[in-house]
Design an enzyme around this catalytic site. Structure first.
Site, PDB file in Angstrom:
ATOM      1  N   ALA A 248     -19.323 -63.133  -4.008  1.00 36.30           N
ATOM      2  CA  ALA A 248     -18.446 -64.013  -3.233  1.00 36.30           C
ATOM      3  C   ALA A 248     -17.622 -63.145  -2.288  1.00 36.30           C
ATOM      4  O   ALA A 248     -17.428 -61.957  -2.544  1.00 36.30           O
ATOM      5  CB  ALA A 248     -17.536 -64.775  -4.177  1.00 36.30           C
TER       6      ALA A 248
ATOM      7  N   GLY B 204     -21.758 -63.293  -7.373  1.00 39.04           N
ATOM      8  CA  GLY B 204     -22.361 -64.489  -6.797  1.00 39.04           C
ATOM      9  C   GLY B 204     -23.715 -64.193  -6.155  1.00 39.04           C
ATOM     10  O   GLY B 204     -24.570 -65.075  -6.071  1.00 39.04           O
TER      11      GLY B 204
ATOM     12  N   GLU C 275     -26.056 -64.379  -8.851  1.00 38.10           N
ATOM     13  CA  GLU C 275     -26.145 -65.783  -9.281  1.00 38.10           C
ATOM     14  C   GLU C 275     -27.060 -66.586  -8.349  1.00 38.10           C
ATOM     15  O   GLU C 275     -27.780 -67.470  -8.803  1.00 38.10           O
ATOM     16  CB  GLU C 275     -24.744 -66.397  -9.368  1.00 38.10           C
ATOM     17  CG  GLU C 275     -23.958 -65.806 -10.559  1.00 38.10           C
ATOM     18  CD  GLU C 275     -22.509 -66.245 -10.570  1.00 38.10           C
ATOM     19  OE1 GLU C 275     -21.783 -65.894  -9.621  1.00 38.10           O
ATOM     20  OE2 GLU C 275     -22.110 -66.946 -11.519  1.00 38.10           O
TER      21      GLU C 275
ATOM     22  N   GLU D  72     -17.746 -59.439 -12.024  1.00 38.63           N
ATOM     23  CA  GLU D  72     -16.538 -60.233 -11.778  1.00 38.63           C
ATOM     24  C   GLU D  72     -15.382 -59.822 -12.674  1.00 38.63           C
ATOM     25  O   GLU D  72     -14.214 -59.849 -12.274  1.00 38.63           O
ATOM     26  CB  GLU D  72     -16.840 -61.723 -11.986  1.00 38.63           C
ATOM     27  CG  GLU D  72     -17.668 -62.383 -10.885  1.00 38.63           C
ATOM     28  CD  GLU D  72     -19.170 -62.299 -11.116  1.00 38.63           C
ATOM     29  OE1 GLU D  72     -19.601 -61.444 -11.928  1.00 38.63           O
ATOM     30  OE2 GLU D  72     -19.909 -63.076 -10.485  1.00 38.63           O
TER      31      GLU D  72
END
Ligand code: 3HC
Ligand code: NAI
Length: 711
Positions: free
Chosen positions: A67, A106, A109, A129
């Protein structure tokens, strides 16, 4: 392109395959533009009657590093990463993620939501994270355990470590490895092969990694028990374990919903703000004027003068980085001790089975020693680590000036001494710099790069390049007594001693500081490092100490008895039979009482909060002075120094970030209140007063806007 969405995500047709390229340099972080662009591109490709498969790649050397951390703290803008991931997974056509470089957070992911994964050999995969106070928030906690099982998934998410491509293949996180550096070609080849075999979508939500429920439950419980020992007040590790429990107990979509809620709680936490500040600050510290202005000198060999605690550790650090090292000591005996100090480190690693005897031999082949300074004639950089005595150091630098080649960098590891004065004894002050390592030098991350007045910019740039090579976190510091770290340390240690004399016990102070998040308290730290070091400094400074300043003699009373800490079996604590966990010492308590009585100080009670407020106020106040004097370039340099060299809890972002979060008006009010008792010690830093008057914080002095997480 003018439209940022279009610029961030591109689609191109390759026969019956659509390639979606995520392009947000330098690491393709998932910004709002990437999220919305990817969602639109996936929908279009899924609906495209001529397309049979989809490949997702990142532009350049990385897939996606996660992210966009810079967006955290701003109001979220849809679509969210989990929405995008769900749409990818729902695709009716096979989706291949082709990974190279970073596929993190992310980014991984997204790959886990794709149906197949191919990785180039340079790929690094992880769910880091937790290192930012977060947890995977786009299905990672639900998909990863299904794909690779709960034990491996928990390890990945709780450690934050990166896997290389081969490890990821072994775990089943990727399906295939590919050679070369062209992720698009690898993805297209993989898609073609799968289409040829008639493969359709294969969704991670259907993977069976949690089928052995008992094994998964055992892994969850083991992880939870581990956290009780190691997580020290951190929020997100517990939430990761909860999320895996949900992944085991609940239907996929429900577990996903709870993951999102928990992720948003992490985002809102001050720990996230502290850890992300630390992440950016550790990158900003590299951006110093000299490193921008000049190219580093090449360093292919290193000399170390002095083979004691620091010299040996510095030698190991350089050897570990692959550099040849020449050590110079005063005589054959000291040189043999120096070599033994170096070998001891590698013998310890052999003992722990971390390296083999052959590995040690390979490293030691790069090491040589001499009692003759002439052995340093050819090295590119010398680091001096002899006794902390200005005359001894001046003598060493005169020798170095005599023997070293032109252009060699001459560095001192001094903790406190005036490096301008050391440089002045040479005919080449432009080549002289401070490289202040921390003990143990082969382990501690911090390297203060101390910049004297006459040093050339390319020498500063060389020091930063060396730090990178040694895997250190460098901070630029100016010359003063103690530079950034030890100068501030001296102040909050004094504050601790005042509290001690006024009524707190060493145990209370240490416990309060540990509860704040430090691995140990100040008195435990002194016992570990050796009380004699500070004693020598106090004696050296006794003559110049302000006679009006309060001076606590308790530490001197201990040192006079030879109680230097762990190495002498007692210090602030008792260490019977060489134990390393201290026990309260009634004799120390009696000495403290006697000193209080001598000065007529009636002991008063301090709560843990009182202790922390004074400790931090002293730290922040001196930090502000260090910034105002230009000893530290910015408040963030103080933060990085304390996180990496002094045990300051990283999740609090460093002392200056902590002060911003508490609010500078409160810090200043505390200092003013304490000044009622001792106006000399508690003089508010003018910079702090100015910032409070202007309604500003330390972050406003960090220059680079993106050094701060957005608020
Ligand atoms: N968002 C925004 N910027 C990022 C970023 C991210 N996720 N990751 C890196 N950057 C920036 C850095 O700040 C730096 O910017 P600068 O040049 O202006 O200083 C630039 O990218 C290059 O980064 P590095 O200097 O760190 O380059 P390296 O090559 O040494 O390392 C890296 C690359 C391994 C990708 C490293 O940057 C890294 O570890 N990044 C963070 C990865 C991460 O933690 N991802 C998880 C994010 S949270 C998440 O994904 C939530 C999700 O679950 C929903
Ligand atoms: P130490 O006493 O362990 O080692 C000093 C070594 O220097 C000894 O082996 C001695 O034989 C050698 N030496 C003395 N004079 C010499 C000369 N003229 N030529 C060659 N070798 C000589 O000391 P330590 O702890 O390693 O400290 C060294 C320096 O590092 C000091 O300046 C100290 O302030 C600094 N430092 C120490 C830290 C620590 O935690 N010990 C942390 C950071 C810096």
């Amino acid at each position: 392109m003018s439209n940022p969405t279009e610029a961030a995500v591109r689609s191109s047709r390759h026969g019956e395959v659509i390639v979606i390229t995520l392009a947000n340099p330098p690491v393709n972080a998932i910004s709002h533009a990437v999220r919305s662009g990817l969602l639109a591109a996936i929908e279009a490709a899924d609906a495209d009657p001529d397309a049979r498969a989809i490949v997702i790649v990142g532009e350049g050397a990385n897939f996606v590093a996660g992210a966009d951390i810079r967006e955290f703290g701003r109001p979220p803008q849809p679509p969210s990463v989990p929405e995008v991931c769900n749409r990818i997974e729902a695709c009716a056509k096979p989706v291949v993620a082709a990974l190279r470089g970073a596929a993190l957070g992310g980014g991984l992911e997204i790959a886990l939501a794709a149906h197949y994964r191919v990785a180039l050999r340079d790929a690094r995969l992880g769910l880091p994270e937790v290192l930012l106070g977060l947890m995977p928030g786009a299905g990672g906690t639900v998909r990863a355990p299904r794909l690779i099982g709960a034990p491996a998934a928990l390890d990945l998410m709780l450690s934050g470590r990166h896997l290389d491509a081969a490890q990821a293949l072994k775990l089943g996180l990727v399906d295939q490895l590919a050679d070369g550096d062209d992720a698009q070609a690898a993805g297209l080849a993989d898609a073609a092969e799968r289409l040829a075999r008639g493969a359709g979508p294969r969704r991670s939500r259907d993977a069976q990694g949690l089928a052995d429920r008992a094994a998964a439950q055992a892994a969850i419980e083991a992880a939870r028990a581990g956290l009780a020992k190691s997580a020290r007040g951190l929020l997100s590790p517990g939430k990761i374990v909860d999320a895996v429990q949900n992944a085991l107990d609940l239907p996929f979509d429900e577990a996903l919903k709870l993951e999102r809620q928990a992720f948003l709680e992490c985002i809102a936490s001050p720990q996230r703000a502290g850890l992300i500040h630390a992440f950016f600050a550790e990158r900003e510290v590299l951006k110093v004027p000299e490193a921008r202005a000049a190219a580093p000198r090449p360093i292919a060999s290193v000399g170390v003068v002095g083979g004691g605690t620091m010299g040996a550790g510095i030698a190991v650090s350089a050897l570990d980085a692959g550099l040849p090292v020449v050590m110079v000591e005063r005589d054959a005996e000291a040189l043999a001790r120096g070599r033994a100090n170096v070998e001891k480190v590698y013998d310890g690693l052999i003992h722990k089975q971390r390296i083999t005897a052959d590995d040690k031999a390979t490293v030691m082949a790069r090491y040589s020693g001499s009692t003759d300074y002439a052995a340093l004639a050819a090295v590119d950089l010398v680091i001096e680590a002899v006794y902390e005595n200005l005359d001894v150091k001046k003598d060493v630098f005169q020798q170095l000036d005599r023997v070293c080649k032109r252009g060699a960098v001459l560095a001192t590891n001094t903790s406190y001494l005036d490096i301008d004065a050391i440089a002045a004894v040479t005919a080449r002050p432009q080549d002289v710099i401070g490289l202040h390592f921390f003990s143990p030098a082969n382990i501690m991350k911090l390297l203060e790069i101390v910049v004297p007045a006459k040093v050339a910019p390319d020498v500063v740039a060389t020091a930063f390049a060396l730090a990178k090579r040694l895997k250190k976190v460098p901070v630029r510091a100016g010359v003063c007594d103690g530079f950034i770290g030890n100068r501030i340390l001296a102040r909050y240690r004094e504050a601790a001693e005042y509290m001690l004399e006024d009524g707190a016990s060493p145990q209370q102070i240490d416990a309060a500081v540990r509860d704040f998040g430090y691995p140990m308290g100040p008195f435990q730290m002194i016992d570990l490092a050796g009380g004699d070091i500070g004693w020598a400094t106090r004696k050296r400074k006794a003559a110049t100490r302000d006679p009006k300043a309060r001076y606590v003699e308790i530490a001197d009373r201990l040192c006079e008895r030879g109680w230097f800490g762990q190495k002498t079996g007692r210090g602030w604590y008792l260490y019977p039979q060489g134990t390393r966990t201290g026990q309260a010492d009634p004799e120390v308590a009696a000495i403290i009482d006697a000193e209080r009585s001598k000065k007529g100080i009636p002991p008063r009670a301090f709560s843990a909060e009182d202790i922390v407020r004074r400790y931090l106020a002293a730290m922040v106040n001196e930090g502000a002075k260090v910034v105002a004097e230009g000893i530290a370039l910015r408040p963030l340099d103080v933060d990085v120094t304390f996180i990496n060299g002094y045990g300051f809890p990283r999740h609090r972002g460093g002392p200056m970030k902590y002060a911003d979060m508490v609010g500078l008006p409160r810090i200043l009010a505390d200092i003013r209140a304490f000044a009622q008792e001792d106006p000399l010690f508690w003089q508010p830093a003018p910079l702090l007063e100015q910032l409070v008057a202007a309604g500003r914080d330390f972050a406003s002095l960090n220059h680079n806007d993106h050094a701060q997480p957005p608020r």
